[in-house]
Design an enzyme around this catalytic site. Sequence first.
Site, mmCIF file in Angstrom:
data_model
loop_
_atom_site.group_PDB
_atom_site.id
_atom_site.type_symbol
_atom_site.label_atom_id
_atom_site.label_comp_id
_atom_site.label_asym_id
_atom_site.label_seq_id
_atom_site.Cartn_x
_atom_site.Cartn_y
_atom_site.Cartn_z
ATOM 1 N N ASN A 98 47.308 29.503 38.969
ATOM 2 C CA ASN A 98 47.899 28.650 39.994
ATOM 3 C C ASN A 98 49.412 28.523 39.877
ATOM 4 O O ASN A 98 50.103 28.248 40.861
ATOM 5 C CB ASN A 98 47.267 27.250 39.958
ATOM 6 C CG ASN A 98 47.400 26.592 38.599
ATOM 7 O OD1 ASN A 98 46.802 27.052 37.625
ATOM 8 N ND2 ASN A 98 48.164 25.529 38.512
ATOM 9 N N CYS A 139 47.990 26.850 46.146
ATOM 10 C CA CYS A 139 47.266 27.717 45.204
ATOM 11 C C CYS A 139 45.822 27.925 45.645
ATOM 12 O O CYS A 139 45.322 29.063 45.671
ATOM 13 C CB CYS A 139 47.342 27.139 43.805
ATOM 14 S SG CYS A 139 46.881 25.389 43.669
#
Length: 351
Positions: A318, A149
């Site tokens: 994320n 992420c």
Amino acid sequence: MIRAGVVGASGLAGGELIRLITQHPDLELTFLGGSSNIGRRPSELHPGLRNDQGLTIQPVTEEVADKVDVLFLATPAPVSAELASLLADRVPAIVDLSGAFRIRTPELHDRWYPKVKRRTDLADRFVYGVPELIGDQLADAALISLPGCYATAITLGLAPLTLGLGLDLKTVVVDGKSGSSGGGVQLRTSDLHPFRAGAIAPYSPTGHRHAAEVGDFLERSKHGTIGNLTMSAYGVPNVRGLLTSSYVFTDEKVDQRELNRAYLRFYKGRPFVRVRRHNETLIPVPDPQVVLGSNYADVTVLLDEDGGRIVVLAALDNLVKGAAGQAVQVTNLRFGLPEETGLTQQPVMPA
């Protein structure tokens, strides 16, 4: 319909994959795998899910190859390495969300993932990178490794400088802040509410493996160079979302107008990257809360003339653009579907 399986269905990214797959017009969820919670339905583990299509979590064996066209590995890196070895030549497409195959260079991989033992031949076969940069490599890819992420945000932020303008960057210092979902569902004392609420926790103040994979990828891309890329990572009270602030130092001269044009030009036609002015909305952006629940990444570039640096800000969810949404995005490209298919949800705000 493209038959899709999710291994690691008990985890946060696994739950997000189930959510996205079950509302995708061209994907059919046909297998849920894991090593824990065998026999349980995903709706028991993820309270927001109701459409689990009658599936329960099952052990992963070679027979899964008969049930899926694409298999998502939302598993810890050591597990992904083991499953890839078992299934790489049996399943038409594997999308790995872990760090098992992100770093190509063996020495660098061993430094950042010392407990992840992988087959060297598989590491060379995995296609790595954010789809905005390597989409043309996905059409026939059997093995795909998604960036982390943080790495997704950093790479999207820096790519117009290195791959677009071809700048040689002397130093890049990244400040990363992420919500608690980035740590998964493992129980740690530091994640308990009395310690996490209101905290800004410097959990990786002198380096992060996501930065290492960015450097490895950009070095292999042969467009522009980064002399030194380092990162500090902090946990913040948010559940979802992350923000990276990349402080870029270069001897090459650019102005704000040139930077603006470079970013707009680089991401033209790439629907999930929104190039923004930091003062264009009611609140300064990029801000993770304005992309939550979506596959968007917001990117802003600013020239700090007094400080002699370029400041690049990137925000994303994320669990979506940093994990499950990006996994679906690469699957769309892999199977010849429009990139946005099943991913047109607008952000949820406030959240």
